[in-house]
Scaffold this motif. Structure first.
Motif, short mmCIF file in Angstrom:
data_model
loop_
_atom_site.label_atom_id
_atom_site.label_comp_id
_atom_site.label_asym_id
_atom_site.label_seq_id
_atom_site.Cartn_x
_atom_site.Cartn_y
_atom_site.Cartn_z
N GLN A 185 -0.74 11.89 1.47
CA GLN A 185 -1.80 11.00 1.94
C GLN A 185 -2.54 11.62 3.10
N ASN A 220 3.05 8.73 0.24
CA ASN A 220 3.16 7.34 -0.16
C ASN A 220 4.62 6.96 -0.37
N SER A 238 0.81 -1.22 0.00
CA SER A 238 0.00 0.00 0.00
C SER A 238 0.84 1.28 0.00
N GLY A 239 2.14 1.13 0.29
CA GLY A 239 2.99 2.31 0.34
C GLY A 239 3.05 2.97 1.71
N GLN A 240 2.43 2.30 2.72
CA GLN A 240 2.49 2.81 4.09
C GLN A 240 3.74 2.25 4.78
#
Length: 280
Positions: free
Chosen positions: A268, A261, A122-124
């Motif tokens: 975000q 991100n 998710s890019g977290q």
């Protein structure tokens, strides 16, 4: 260290310190005895207990997600509820559904692996201290529910499925956590990986210790009962949460930069209150 002028996000998750681990162990141990209290002592059974506790968890985690900053009492209440619900979910899979402890470990372990993969893709950030997005915090709480449910199944499998017994299983898990602690200080292994392994292992350790405290001596315990053990653990948790609350008022948590991100660099949605630091 002074912050440079600009916008920041107030933290929603705590710093990872010795106090964090003490609270995590108390909360997850309480989850074992409290979950058993609902399903066994009150006679609600695992399915009704799981549904009830999940409903309470959803209310509490919604309040946590809507909060503007870290509140120790709220955060640790949600952790306790994930652990309490996790105990009843695990017991329902293992015993009520007659799937067995090993099957429970495989189902919940696979679920946790999927959550962690989705979280990573998710890019977290998986660094809990630096979670600053709403989606990252949601994924964190889903991972906590799975890890705490997995911990109960793992603890039951070690003590019962492998026939180690409560105390030998607790000693084995204690040794594993001491090895992780040594690896943190004396090796260059990835700190984030070590954190998540320790985070998961504290739950089966808590399950074993909770069972030792609550079960009768003829079953390998000390005989405090689910209510007695839960009362002692709640008292310890209240003391440490009060100390953490006082400490944060004295030394506020350092805010985080506005989130982006990890893959794309796109801004975000932050999970906490956005504050502006003005130039001195």
């Amino acid at each position: 260290m002074r912050l440079t002028p600009g916008q920041y996000v107030l933290r929603k998750l705590p710093h990872i310190t010795a106090l964090f681990w003490a609270l995590k162990i108390l909360a997850t141990t309480l989850g074992e005895t409290a979950g058993d209290y609902f399903s066994q002592t009150l006679g609600l059974g695992t399915l009704r207990s799981a549904c009830l506790l999940l409903a309470v968890f959803l209310v509490a985690v919604t309040i946590q997600l809507r909060a503007s900053r870290f509140h120790p009492a709220l955060f640790w209440t949600v952790v306790v509820l994930t652990s309490t619900a996790g105990t009843t979910i695990s017991d329902y899979i293992n015993y009520t559904s007659h799937l067995g402890q090993l099957t429970g470990v495989l189902i919940l372990g696979s679920g946790l692996a999927v959550v962690m993969l989705v979280w990573w893709r998710s890019g977290q950030t998986l660094n809990v201290e630096n979670v600053a997005t709403l989606s990252g915090e949601v994924l964190f709480w889903i991972a906590v529910v799975f890890s705490n449910s997995l911990g109960t199944s793992t603890g039951d499998y070690l003590a019962g499925g492998l026939d180690l017994g409560l105390r030998p299983a607790a000693l084995m898990l204690t040794a594993a956590m001491l090895l992780l602690l040594a690896a943190h200080y004396f090796t260059k292994l990835n700190a984030m990986l070590l954190f998540w392994i320790a985070f998961i292992l504290t739950r089966p350790w808590g399950a074993e210790v909770g069972n030792i405290l609550s079960r009768s001596p003829d079953r390998g315990g000390v005989g405090w009962g689910n209510a007695g053990a839960s009362s002692v653990l709640i008292a310890g948790l209240v003391v440490l949460v009060a100390y953490q609350t006082f400490d944060i008022h004295r030394n506020p948590l350092r805010p985080l930069p506005l989130p982006a991100n990890r893959h794309t660099g796109q801004p975000q949605r932050p999970n906490g209150k956005v504050v502006t630091i003005a130039a001195a």
